[in-house]
Design a protein around this motif. Structure first.
Motif, PDB file in Angstrom:
ATOM      1  N   PRO A  21      21.931 -26.230 -11.964  1.00 14.34           N
ATOM      2  CA  PRO A  21      21.993 -26.024 -10.504  1.00 14.34           C
ATOM      3  C   PRO A  21      20.795 -26.600  -9.765  1.00 14.34           C
ATOM      4  N   ALA A  22      19.647 -26.658 -10.454  1.00 17.68           N
ATOM      5  CA  ALA A  22      18.457 -27.235  -9.806  1.00 17.68           C
ATOM      6  C   ALA A  22      18.680 -28.724  -9.532  1.00 17.68           C
ATOM      7  N   GLN A  23      19.376 -29.401 -10.446  1.00 15.32           N
ATOM      8  CA  GLN A  23      19.641 -30.832 -10.247  1.00 15.32           C
ATOM      9  C   GLN A  23      20.648 -31.066  -9.134  1.00 15.32           C
ATOM     10  N   LEU A  24      21.491 -30.056  -8.905  1.00 18.93           N
ATOM     11  CA  LEU A  24      22.510 -30.218  -7.868  1.00 18.93           C
ATOM     12  C   LEU A  24      21.965 -29.982  -6.462  1.00 18.93           C
ATOM     13  N   ARG A  25      20.646 -29.813  -6.358  1.00 12.86           N
ATOM     14  CA  ARG A  25      20.038 -29.707  -5.020  1.00 12.86           C
ATOM     15  C   ARG A  25      20.191 -31.015  -4.262  1.00 12.86           C
ATOM     16  N   SER A  26      20.315 -32.109  -4.998  1.00 11.64           N
ATOM     17  CA  SER A  26      20.574 -33.380  -4.324  1.00 11.64           C
ATOM     18  C   SER A  26      21.938 -33.882  -4.782  1.00 11.64           C
ATOM     19  N   VAL A  27      22.554 -34.733  -3.961  1.00 12.00           N
ATOM     20  CA  VAL A  27      23.897 -35.213  -4.314  1.00 12.00           C
ATOM     21  C   VAL A  27      23.819 -36.096  -5.554  1.00 12.00           C
ATOM     22  N   ILE A  28      24.928 -36.130  -6.282  1.00 10.36           N
ATOM     23  CA  ILE A  28      24.972 -36.979  -7.468  1.00 10.36           C
ATOM     24  C   ILE A  28      24.865 -38.438  -7.033  1.00 10.36           C
ATOM     25  N   ASP A  29      24.302 -39.261  -7.903  1.00 10.78           N
ATOM     26  CA  ASP A  29      23.919 -40.603  -7.450  1.00 10.78           C
ATOM     27  C   ASP A  29      24.183 -41.632  -8.556  1.00 10.78           C
ATOM     28  N   GLY A  30      23.964 -42.889  -8.239  1.00 10.00           N
ATOM     29  CA  GLY A  30      24.163 -43.956  -9.224  1.00 10.00           C
ATOM     30  C   GLY A  30      25.631 -44.063  -9.605  1.00 10.00           C
ATOM     31  N   ASP A  31      25.909 -44.109 -10.890  1.00 13.63           N
ATOM     32  CA  ASP A  31      27.295 -44.198 -11.367  1.00 13.63           C
ATOM     33  C   ASP A  31      27.992 -42.842 -11.365  1.00 13.63           C
ATOM     34  N   GLU A  32      27.229 -41.787 -11.172  1.00  8.82           N
ATOM     35  CA  GLU A  32      27.799 -40.438 -11.295  1.00  8.82           C
ATOM     36  C   GLU A  32      29.025 -40.199 -10.403  1.00  8.82           C
ATOM     37  N   PRO A  33      28.936 -40.530  -9.092  1.00 11.27           N
ATOM     38  CA  PRO A  33      30.121 -40.245  -8.259  1.00 11.27           C
ATOM     39  C   PRO A  33      31.361 -41.011  -8.714  1.00 11.27           C
ATOM     40  N   TYR A  34      31.149 -42.170  -9.327  1.00  7.30           N
ATOM     41  CA  TYR A  34      32.313 -42.951  -9.785  1.00  7.30           C
ATOM     42  C   TYR A  34      32.970 -42.283 -10.986  1.00  7.30           C
ATOM     43  N   TYR A  35      32.164 -41.768 -11.876  1.00  2.74           N
ATOM     44  CA  TYR A  35      32.725 -41.016 -13.004  1.00  2.74           C
ATOM     45  C   TYR A  35      33.458 -39.774 -12.497  1.00  2.74           C
ATOM     46  N   LEU A  36      32.861 -39.121 -11.506  1.00  2.00           N
ATOM     47  CA  LEU A  36      33.475 -37.902 -10.992  1.00  2.00           C
ATOM     48  C   LEU A  36      34.779 -38.221 -10.260  1.00  2.00           C
ATOM     49  N   LEU A  37      34.763 -39.341  -9.551  1.00  2.76           N
ATOM     50  CA  LEU A  37      35.974 -39.743  -8.830  1.00  2.76           C
ATOM     51  C   LEU A  37      37.118 -39.982  -9.815  1.00  2.76           C
ATOM     52  N   ALA A  38      36.816 -40.641 -10.927  1.00  2.27           N
ATOM     53  CA  ALA A  38      37.835 -40.885 -11.956  1.00  2.27           C
ATOM     54  C   ALA A  38      38.301 -39.552 -12.552  1.00  2.27           C
ATOM     55  N   THR A  39      37.371 -38.615 -12.691  1.00  3.11           N
ATOM     56  CA  THR A  39      37.739 -37.295 -13.214  1.00  3.11           C
ATOM     57  C   THR A  39      38.671 -36.585 -12.240  1.00  3.11           C
ATOM     58  N   GLU A  40      38.331 -36.667 -10.962  1.00  2.00           N
ATOM     59  CA  GLU A  40      39.188 -36.062  -9.935  1.00  2.00           C
ATOM     60  C   GLU A  40      40.590 -36.650  -9.998  1.00  2.00           C
ATOM     61  N   SER A  41      40.629 -37.976 -10.161  1.00  2.00           N
ATOM     62  CA  SER A  41      41.921 -38.655 -10.212  1.00  2.00           C
ATOM     63  C   SER A  41      42.737 -38.188 -11.421  1.00  2.00           C
ATOM     64  N   LEU A  42      42.046 -38.038 -12.545  1.00  4.05           N
ATOM     65  CA  LEU A  42      42.751 -37.574 -13.751  1.00  4.05           C
ATOM     66  C   LEU A  42      43.287 -36.158 -13.562  1.00  4.05           C
ATOM     67  N   VAL A  43      42.483 -35.318 -12.956  1.00  6.57           N
ATOM     68  CA  VAL A  43      42.874 -33.908 -12.810  1.00  6.57           C
ATOM     69  C   VAL A  43      43.965 -33.747 -11.752  1.00  6.57           C
ATOM     70  N   HIS A  44      43.781 -34.425 -10.609  1.00  8.31           N
ATOM     71  CA  HIS A  44      44.715 -34.203  -9.498  1.00  8.31           C
ATOM     72  C   HIS A  44      45.949 -35.094  -9.571  1.00  8.31           C
ATOM     73  N   ASP A  45      45.744 -36.393  -9.926  1.00  6.51           N
ATOM     74  CA  ASP A  45      46.871 -37.344  -9.886  1.00  6.51           C
ATOM     75  C   ASP A  45      47.367 -37.711 -11.283  1.00  6.51           C
ATOM     76  N   HIS A  46      46.622 -37.325 -12.290  1.00  6.78           N
ATOM     77  CA  HIS A  46      46.951 -37.694 -13.681  1.00  6.78           C
ATOM     78  C   HIS A  46      47.015 -39.199 -13.867  1.00  6.78           C
ATOM     79  N   ASP A  47      46.190 -39.920 -13.127  1.00 10.34           N
ATOM     80  CA  ASP A  47      46.113 -41.370 -13.339  1.00 10.34           C
ATOM     81  C   ASP A  47      44.669 -41.843 -13.129  1.00 10.34           C
ATOM     82  N   LEU A  48      44.463 -43.151 -13.286  1.00 11.78           N
ATOM     83  CA  LEU A  48      43.119 -43.699 -13.112  1.00 11.78           C
ATOM     84  C   LEU A  48      43.006 -44.531 -11.826  1.00 11.78           C
TER      85      LEU A  48
END
Lengths: 626, 316
Positions: free
Chosen positions: A98-125
């Motif tokens: 939680p201490a690291q989450l004081r700032s928004v995720i950065d670098g490649d992180e949001p892209y990995y998370l976006l792909a994760t969101e897509s897998l969870v919500h849309d079941h695609d890439l």
């Protein structure tokens, strides 16, 4: 979070100690809390400057960890250290996350998370709809757009350049708990890495005392700590690497086959490790193992080909072709010594792992196997412009080998008195980095301009160029040459006595020379006082390190800096003729769409002001001519 | 080789001195102490602290904490006599130019005697911290009694974790060891200063005067002069008919403290002055004014000694 941290600190001694040792650990903790309260009261009494309470809490937290580490190193015995250290890692990562989450995720992180969101919500890439509704994404980055060169599908699908295996791993955690759940998945791999690493050290004959002395620095220090609580494939890869090497050493297909499979699936570049490891794994005429190994190496290429239409994704086979030797030298010394991105400054414990290479024959077999397995990967990494990791926490590309360097460090620690003598300064530096990274997680990302966080802080504080004293291979400087020479000497003459005294004298010299003006002024640097103007290229420019940085000035802007008197060569670019006032002398500069140089003269040393009198100019740097 | 290491440490620390306080200037000596304690690692944070922290109290406190860590380690690894010697030097011999050699040597010898008998440093260091150097005969007597008592206390453990922690806690505040020894109540009631409107009157006994209260002032800062012999609670005067007590301005100085009978003000408004064993807090106290008062009438107690003065320092 404070309560959680206190509870974790209370629980940690129970993980490691029993009986008198446990009482001593708890007493130490209580004493430190009491001392902290006394200091706090006394700061009011002596009217000390107000201290950021968050940093104070982080400082106490890390000091408690250091105390536990210290006690661990003097404890007589620790039963089942692998499980205990893994449990400790789980507790610590649960607080640091939680201490690291004081700032928004950065670098490649949001892209990995976006792909994760897509897998969870849309079941695609396909990320098209994710980018369209980016404001509703959990990434917290409404500015997110596809990266340059990201693959697209025949019907306008938008894919990520990043391999989908990590998002796949994070999907269950994300589905259950959102972003913290996704990161907790990585943290879980961090815990597994710690457990596997201790097992590996034991397998390779490292003594219990050495494990107790070094493991706290590995668990509580960078880069393992920070990569375990962020969304990068590096820590899962490091875990897979350890398991793969252990499996190969033990000749256990059940271990190395899944580990190697996961490793190469995490990132295409890890195939280069697999290529070197497979010949050691497949011995004799074991056709099944050979078939598995071949499949493991080919499968990620097929997956990437299916997604992007190219087996190498955004990369090219040409990247494997050797280039001129200088980039290799730069990359090699940079990875080891660079002030912003090198092991020596960002995770000094693993410097011992580098020195361990000098004792090749006496190193454990696992270390030698791992080092051979890393060869193509490292050689391919060295000449790349992005050897330092780009926009990421430090040491990104070599986190996968951290277990290997840890094993080398542990073996050297056992064999060399000099290595043991350096462990004190290394521990202080490591815990300092931990405080820094927890207190200011956003500072783990750096624009790779040749400065580092300490250099910038000191330069800002004193308005003198401290950054020049840190070796930089991103923007090569004189300190880089000195550091490389020193490294070579130390590499072959590792017997150094009175390490602390030498370090103290070096530190005193550092502060002495840091206050003196240097021979080069980089106008974008922190020691320059900017009054108007702007950074060029802007801070978040993709691959900013590929540009020649500078400071853009227009009429009326000024800057000042400490400099020696005498002649200088000024490097600049300008789309129109410009007039500058430098230390009271006016210079008319011609239009120069590309960078050019001109001679200027400083009549007096000291704090010098440079003003843009007319036009606009991009100031790169100023070099003194003797 | 240790001598060479100590010299190197002293030179490194001397080159690092950036500020002019006696504690900063004592950095080379502190460097030698760290080497003598076999804690040269602490040189690194010591040099960093000196160079990086500009705020004086924060810097001195940080130096104290670094030294404390070294002494905690030293208490466990070094001989008690060495630790005691070094601790007494750190606590009482900074600033060195204020040291009255023969008085301090008596206390040092006493402390070493206690440490020798007890085979531990903590009690000896605590005794040394709280021992007055003025009058010297008290210090001598105190240590004779202490050494004798130490024979009886030899079975009490004077080393170990708690003893080391206590030693560390004392050393951590060594830049203000004088305040620690003579004004520990400042920990409970720290002095503070608001925005002040200086007045600076020194009124002899029997004097009365009326002062206009500046706008927004809510308190009067008062202290005494030549009043250190007066017992706690002595009425120094009256402000608008209400009795006022005042401590002597300098009663916490090391030369005066043992003879003084004053108390630390209830609402302290003094400042910490000087450094190390010479540090002290002036006896200024705060007297709250009636709300909305436009003027105050001050009357000094005529019963005070002839040379006593009630000092009206400022409105606040």
């Amino acid at each position: 979070m404070i309560v959680a941290a206190a509870l974790v600190l209370l629980a940690l001694p129970f993980v490691f100690f029993r009986g008198d040792a446990l009482v001593r650990a708890l007493r130490n903790e209580a004493a430190l809390y009491a001392f902290a309260v006394a200091v706090w009261v006394f700061t009011r009494t002596v009217a000390a400057q107000a201290f950021d309470p968050y940093i104070a809490i982080v400082l106490i937290f890390v000091t408690q960890l250091a105390l536990i580490a210290l006690q661990l190193s003097t404890t007589q015995q620790l039963n089942n250290p692998a499980t205990r250290f893994a449990l400790a890692a789980a507790l610590i990562y649960a607080v640091v996350l939680p201490a690291q989450l004081r700032s928004v995720i950065d670098g490649d992180e949001p892209y990995y998370l976006l792909a994760t969101e897509s897998l969870v919500h849309d079941h695609d890439l396909d990320l098209t709809n994710q980018y369209r509704d980016i404001a509703r994404s959990d990434t917290g980055r409404p500015d997110l757009v596809p990266q340059q060169g990201d693959p697209t599908g025949p019907h306008g699908e938008q894919y990520s350049r990043h391999e989908p295996f990590l998002p796949l791993l994070m999907a269950p955690g994300y589905a259950l708990f959102g972003v913290p759940g996704a990161i907790a998945t990585i943290a879980l791999f961090g815990v597994l890495l710690v457990r596997s690493l201790v097992r590996w050290l034991e397998d390779e004959g490292i003594s219990d005392a050495t494990i107790r002395a070094l493991m706290p620095l590995i668990i509580f220090g960078p880069p393992v700590l920070f990569y375990s609580v962020r969304i990068w494939p590096e820590v899962p890869a490091a875990f897979c690497f350890v398991e793969a090497v252990r499996g190969v050493r033990q000749q256990r297909g059940q271990r190395w086959i899944p580990a190697l499979f996961a490793l190469v699936m995490l990132k295409l570049r890890f195939v280069l490790i697999g290529v070197m490891l497979v010949p050691f794994a497949v011995r004799g005429r074991n056709r099944l193992a050979a078939g598995c190994a071949l499949a493991i190496l080919v499968l990620p290429l097929v997956v990437v080909w299916r997604i992007s239409g190219s087996a190498t994704n955004v990369h090219s086979w040409h990247e494997l072709v050797p280039v001129a030797p200088l980039p290799y030298v730069k990359g090699l010394f940079g990875l080891i010594l660079d002030g912003a991105a090198g092991i020596a400054f960002q995770a000094p414990l693993y410097l011992l792992g580098i020195f361990a290479l000098a004792r090749w024959k006496s190193m454990p077999e696992g270390f030698r196997l791992g080092a051979i397995a890393s060869l193509i990967y490292v050689v391919t990494l060295l000449p790349r412009a992005e050897w330092h990791g780009g926009w990421s926490p430090p040491l990104r590309y070599i986190v996968v080998f951290i277990p290997l360097l840890a094993l080398g460090a542990a073996a050297l620690y056992e064999q060399s008195r000099a290595a043991r003598a350096w462990i004190g300064p290394i521990a202080i530096w490591t815990f300092g980095l931990t405080v820094f990274g927890i207190a200011q997680p956003w500072s783990l990302f750096h624009i790779a301009n040749g400065e580092n966080a300490i250099g910038e802080s000191l330069s800002t504080l004193f308005h003198t160029d401290f950054s020049r004293l840190f070796p930089s291979y991103i923007r090569p400087n004189f300190a880089a040459i000195v550091a490389a020479v020193v490294l070579v000497i130390v590499f072959f003459l590792p017997r150094i006595r009175h390490a602390e005294i030498i370090a103290a004298v070096a530190l005193a010299l550092f502060f002495h020379f840091g206050r003196l003006p240097g021979n080069r002024i980089e106008f974008e640097d922190a020691h320059v006082i900017h009054r108007g103007g702007e950074l060029y290229p802007y801070q978040y420019q993709v691959a900013r390190f590929l540009y020649r940085g500078g400071w853009l000035m227009k009429r009326g802007d000024s800057l000042s800096f400490l400099a020696k008197r005498g002649p200088y060569v000024l490097f600049y670019a300008s789309t129109e003729p410009a007039t500058i006032d430098l230390g009271g002398r006016v210079f008319h500069l011609d239009k120069a769409p590309n960078y050019t140089m001109t001679l200027v003269d400083l009549p007096a040393g000291g704090q010098v002001t440079l003003r843009c009198v007319d036009g606009s100019i991009n100031l790169d740097r100023m070099d003194r001519r003797d | 080789m240790s001598v060479v290491a100590a010299i190197a440490a002293a030179v490194a620390c001397a080159a690092s001195v950036q500020f002019g306080t006696p504690v900063d200037r004592a950095l080379p000596f502190l460097g030698v102490v760290l080497v003598a304690l076999d804690a040269p690692l602490a040189l690194l944070p010591l040099i960093v602290v000196e160079n990086v922290i500009v705020d004086e109290p924060t810097r001195l406190l940080a130096i104290g904490i670094v030294m404390a860590a070294a002494f905690v380690r030293g208490e466990r690894t070094s001989r008690p006599l060495v630790v005691t010697l070094l601790a007494v030097l750190v606590l009482r011999w900074i600033p060195f130019h204020h040291v009255v050699l023969w008085r301090e040597l008596i206390i040092l010898a006493g402390a070493l005697g206690v440490a020798y008998v007890m085979n531990g440093a903590t009690l000896a260091v605590l005794l040394a911290l709280f021992s007055p150097a003025w009058p010297a005969k008290v210090a001598v007597m105190l240590f004779v009694v202490a050494v004798l008592a130490a024979f009886g206390l030899r079975r009490v453990k004077s080393s170990g974790g708690m003893a080391a922690a206590l030693l560390g806690a004392v050393i951590a505040f060594f830049p203000w060891s004088g305040v620690m020894a003579r004004g520990w109540t400042a920990f409970v009631r720290p002095p503070w200063q608001g925005t002040r409107h200086e007045v600076r009157y020194a009124l002899p006994p029997g004097t009365t005067m009326t002062l206009d209260v500046p706008e927004h002032a809510s308190a009067l800062i008062v202290s005494g002069a030549n009043m250190q012999r007066l017992p706690c609670g002595t009425v120094a005067g009256w402000i608008d008919g209400r009795p006022v007590t005042a401590a002597d301005w300098g009663f916490m100085r090391r030369e005066q403290f043992f003879a003084a009978r004053n108390c630390y003000p209830r609402d302290p408004a003094g400042r910490i002055r000087d450094y190390g064993w010479s540090s002290w807090i002036d006896g200024a106290g705060r007297v709250l004014l009636p709300s909305g008062a436009k003027s105050v009438r001050i009357a000094v107690n005529p019963q005070l000694p002839k040379n006593a003065l009630l000092q009206i320092e400022a409105f606040e």
